[in-house]
Design an enzyme around this catalytic site. Structure first.
Site, mmCIF file in Angstrom:
data_model
loop_
_atom_site.group_PDB
_atom_site.id
_atom_site.type_symbol
_atom_site.label_atom_id
_atom_site.label_comp_id
_atom_site.label_asym_id
_atom_site.label_seq_id
_atom_site.Cartn_x
_atom_site.Cartn_y
_atom_site.Cartn_z
ATOM 1 N N ASP A 80 -16.783 65.283 59.732
ATOM 2 C CA ASP A 80 -15.607 64.763 60.254
ATOM 3 C C ASP A 80 -15.891 63.747 61.292
ATOM 4 O O ASP A 80 -14.706 63.627 62.211
ATOM 5 C CB ASP A 80 -14.630 65.580 60.364
ATOM 6 N N MET A 107 -15.707 75.392 53.506
ATOM 7 C CA MET A 107 -15.352 75.158 54.705
ATOM 8 C C MET A 107 -14.748 73.788 55.011
ATOM 9 O O MET A 107 -14.787 72.942 54.143
ATOM 10 C CB MET A 107 -16.739 75.307 55.652
ATOM 11 N N ARG A 123 -22.268 79.253 71.065
ATOM 12 C CA ARG A 123 -21.040 78.531 71.408
ATOM 13 C C ARG A 123 -20.393 78.681 72.612
ATOM 14 O O ARG A 123 -19.422 78.875 73.094
ATOM 15 C CB ARG A 123 -19.963 79.252 70.431
ATOM 16 N N ARG A 167 -12.810 72.579 58.834
ATOM 17 C CA ARG A 167 -12.002 73.160 59.754
ATOM 18 C C ARG A 167 -10.500 72.487 59.615
ATOM 19 O O ARG A 167 -9.476 73.192 59.539
ATOM 20 C CB ARG A 167 -12.660 73.182 61.026
ATOM 21 N N THR A 187 -22.481 68.353 61.756
ATOM 22 C CA THR A 187 -21.490 69.335 61.257
ATOM 23 C C THR A 187 -21.592 69.198 59.843
ATOM 24 O O THR A 187 -21.658 68.025 59.213
ATOM 25 C CB THR A 187 -19.992 68.950 61.949
ATOM 26 N N GLY A 225 -22.011 75.686 65.806
ATOM 27 C CA GLY A 225 -22.454 76.200 64.603
ATOM 28 C C GLY A 225 -23.758 75.687 64.102
ATOM 29 O O GLY A 225 -23.996 74.771 64.415
ATOM 30 N N GLU A 250 -10.600 75.593 53.936
ATOM 31 C CA GLU A 250 -10.370 76.866 54.736
ATOM 32 C C GLU A 250 -9.141 76.371 56.025
ATOM 33 O O GLU A 250 -8.558 77.145 56.440
ATOM 34 C CB GLU A 250 -11.499 77.308 55.521
ATOM 35 N N ASP A 309 -18.231 67.964 67.533
ATOM 36 C CA ASP A 309 -17.465 67.304 68.402
ATOM 37 C C ASP A 309 -17.223 68.131 69.594
ATOM 38 O O ASP A 309 -17.230 67.645 70.729
ATOM 39 C CB ASP A 309 -16.101 67.056 67.738
ATOM 40 N N ARG A 367 -7.933 84.703 41.033
ATOM 41 C CA ARG A 367 -9.198 85.429 41.969
ATOM 42 C C ARG A 367 -9.540 84.455 42.963
ATOM 43 O O ARG A 367 -9.247 83.303 42.844
ATOM 44 C CB ARG A 367 -10.277 86.014 40.863
ATOM 45 N N GLN A 421 -22.504 78.379 53.016
ATOM 46 C CA GLN A 421 -22.597 76.807 53.056
ATOM 47 C C GLN A 421 -23.414 76.274 54.028
ATOM 48 O O GLN A 421 -23.912 75.149 54.022
ATOM 49 C CB GLN A 421 -21.206 76.144 52.920
ATOM 50 N N ASP A 453 -18.958 69.628 58.249
ATOM 51 C CA ASP A 453 -17.478 69.009 57.848
ATOM 52 C C ASP A 453 -17.573 67.442 57.577
ATOM 53 O O ASP A 453 -16.546 67.061 57.193
ATOM 54 C CB ASP A 453 -16.693 69.640 58.998
HETATM 55 O O1 F6P Z 1 -17.507 73.069 62.166
HETATM 56 C C1 F6P Z 1 -18.378 73.534 61.208
HETATM 57 C C2 F6P Z 1 -17.873 74.918 60.715
HETATM 58 O O2 F6P Z 1 -18.990 75.343 59.673
HETATM 59 C C3 F6P Z 1 -16.629 75.033 60.076
HETATM 60 O O3 F6P Z 1 -16.715 74.492 58.836
HETATM 61 C C4 F6P Z 1 -16.100 76.554 60.049
HETATM 62 O O4 F6P Z 1 -14.791 76.667 60.282
HETATM 63 C C5 F6P Z 1 -16.932 76.803 61.556
HETATM 64 O O5 F6P Z 1 -17.883 75.804 61.616
HETATM 65 C C6 F6P Z 1 -17.046 78.291 61.471
HETATM 66 O O6 F6P Z 1 -17.895 78.486 62.646
HETATM 67 P P1 F6P Z 1 -18.485 80.007 63.098
HETATM 68 O O7 F6P Z 1 -19.942 79.908 62.538
HETATM 69 O O8 F6P Z 1 -18.294 79.879 64.324
HETATM 70 O O9 F6P Z 1 -17.987 80.965 62.204
#
Ligand code: F6P
Length: 342
Positions: A131, A171, A74, A173, A127, A12, A224, A105, A266, A274, A129
């Site tokens: 993480d 976001m 990907r 994961r 990332t 991503g 998420e 990762d 809502r 993001q 994330d």
């Molecule tokens: O790992 C980074 C991330 O942005 C996650 O937070 C999210 O779940 C995922 O990639 C979304 O990936 P894609 O762009 O393939 O929908």
């Protein structure tokens, strides 16, 4: 002339990728007199032989731009090709001595396998994330956090007018870094992250108490990656790195909270907002530091390593170690956010 460095972005995208690419090209060409070959569309371009030479002029004006000028995908040579054999031709045709791989990762695990098969590889962690355990921060996180915090601020003003519960899904994961920081920075009233099992009855009770005490609304930040409420199924597709495609769990949580509290609820799912737009100053600086450090390692002949920031210092971590574990939110940080849930 001291060699040819290949560079690719995979997985991503993430704000700050162009800052890394710019630093790789400038550091390699201006500082080390090396050449740089950009590989287009991640591993896919390495398999299909899609590359372009990059010099200093090619990377002028990209520091502020979101996305990646190289493109990304990907695709994975070990899933969609014959592993090292499917990239060997591109490496040899371009005379690539060392490959800088910018990815999360999944991408870094692929880089590790290629290095074990004989390619000289330096990884750069990427990332939103935040993480990846081996580094204190990944670029992109700060930008995503600013966008998420801005969203929480904006949601709060509309929520206030309506006596509503507002769920903001961000976001993250498997780890709730963006959610936790955005909850603290935005003053959220509840927080759901994958690291901490949630109790909807407890959250509903706290929200009802809050509203009885005069608060007219509640903002709940949801990562998420939290599981759906007990008894509800999710049918998620899987991407090339074996990761589930997430997004939308807040829509399953909202009716449960509405039913338990009686307050209109809502949902706003921020999704790829993001990851878009211009990176923050922090991410531009971190990306620049990562890119330059990766080149220095590549030129020094290092392989199977990943650049990382520890404290304020750049360092190199063995890729195997870097891929071993991802890092969850520190429980103390979650407790800090929870101090304000009342
Ligand atoms: O790992 C980074 C991330 O942005 C996650 O937070 C999210 O779940 C995922 O990639 C979304 O990936 P894609 O762009 O393939 O929908």
């Amino acid at each position: 002339m001291s060699g040819v460095i290949g560079v690719l972005t995979a997985g991503g995208d993430c704000p700050g990728l162009n800052a890394v690419i710019r630093a790789v090209v400038s550091r390699a060409t201006e500082h080390h007199d090396a050449e740089v070959v950009g590989v287009l569309n991640g591993w896919e371009g390495l398999m299909d032989g899609r590359t372009r030479p990059l010099d200093r002029d090619d990377v002028r004006g990209i520091l502020q731009r979101g996305g990646t000028i190289l493109g990304t995908s990907r695709k994975d040579p070990y899933v969609h090709g014959d592993g090292f054999d499917s990239v060997r031709g591109t490496i040899e045709r371009n005379g690539i001595d060392s490959l800088i791989v910018i990815g999360g990762d999944g991408t870094l695990r692929t880089a590790l396998r290629l290095s074990e098969d004989g390619l000289q590889v330096v990884g750069v962690p990427k990332t939103i994330d935040n993480d990846i355990a081996a580094t204190d921060y990944t670029f992109g996180f700060d930008t995503a956090l600013s966008i998420a915090t801005d969203a929480v601020d904006r949601i709060a003003t509309t929520a206030e007018s309506h006596n509503r519960i507002m769920l903001v899904e961000v976001m993250g994961r498997t780890k709730g870094w963006i959610a936790t920081y955005a909850a603290i920075a935005g003053g959220a009233d509840a927080l759901l992250i994958p690291e901490v099992p949630y109790d909807l009855d407890g959250i509903a009770g706290m929200i009802k108490k809050r509203h009885r005490r005069g608060r007219t609304y509640s903002v709940v930040v949801v990562a998420e990656g939290v599981p759906p409420p007990a008894g509800l199924e999710v049918n998620r597709s899987i991407d090339a790195f074996g990761f589930e495609r997430l997004g939308g769990v807040a829509y399953q949580i909202a009716p449960e909270l509405e039913q338990r509290t009686g307050f209109e609820t809502r949902v706003t799912v921020l999704g790829h907002l993001q990851r878009g737009g211009t990176p923050t100053a922090f991410d531009r600086v971190l990306g620049t530091r990562f890119g330059a450090a990766a080149v220095d390692l590549a030129i020094a002949g290092e392989t199977r390593v990943m650049v990382a920031v520890r404290g304020d210092k750049m360092t190199a971590i063995p890729l195997g170690e870097a891929c071993e574990s991802i890092r969850g939110v520190d429980p103390d940080l979650y407790d800090l956010a929870a101090t304000f849930f009342n």
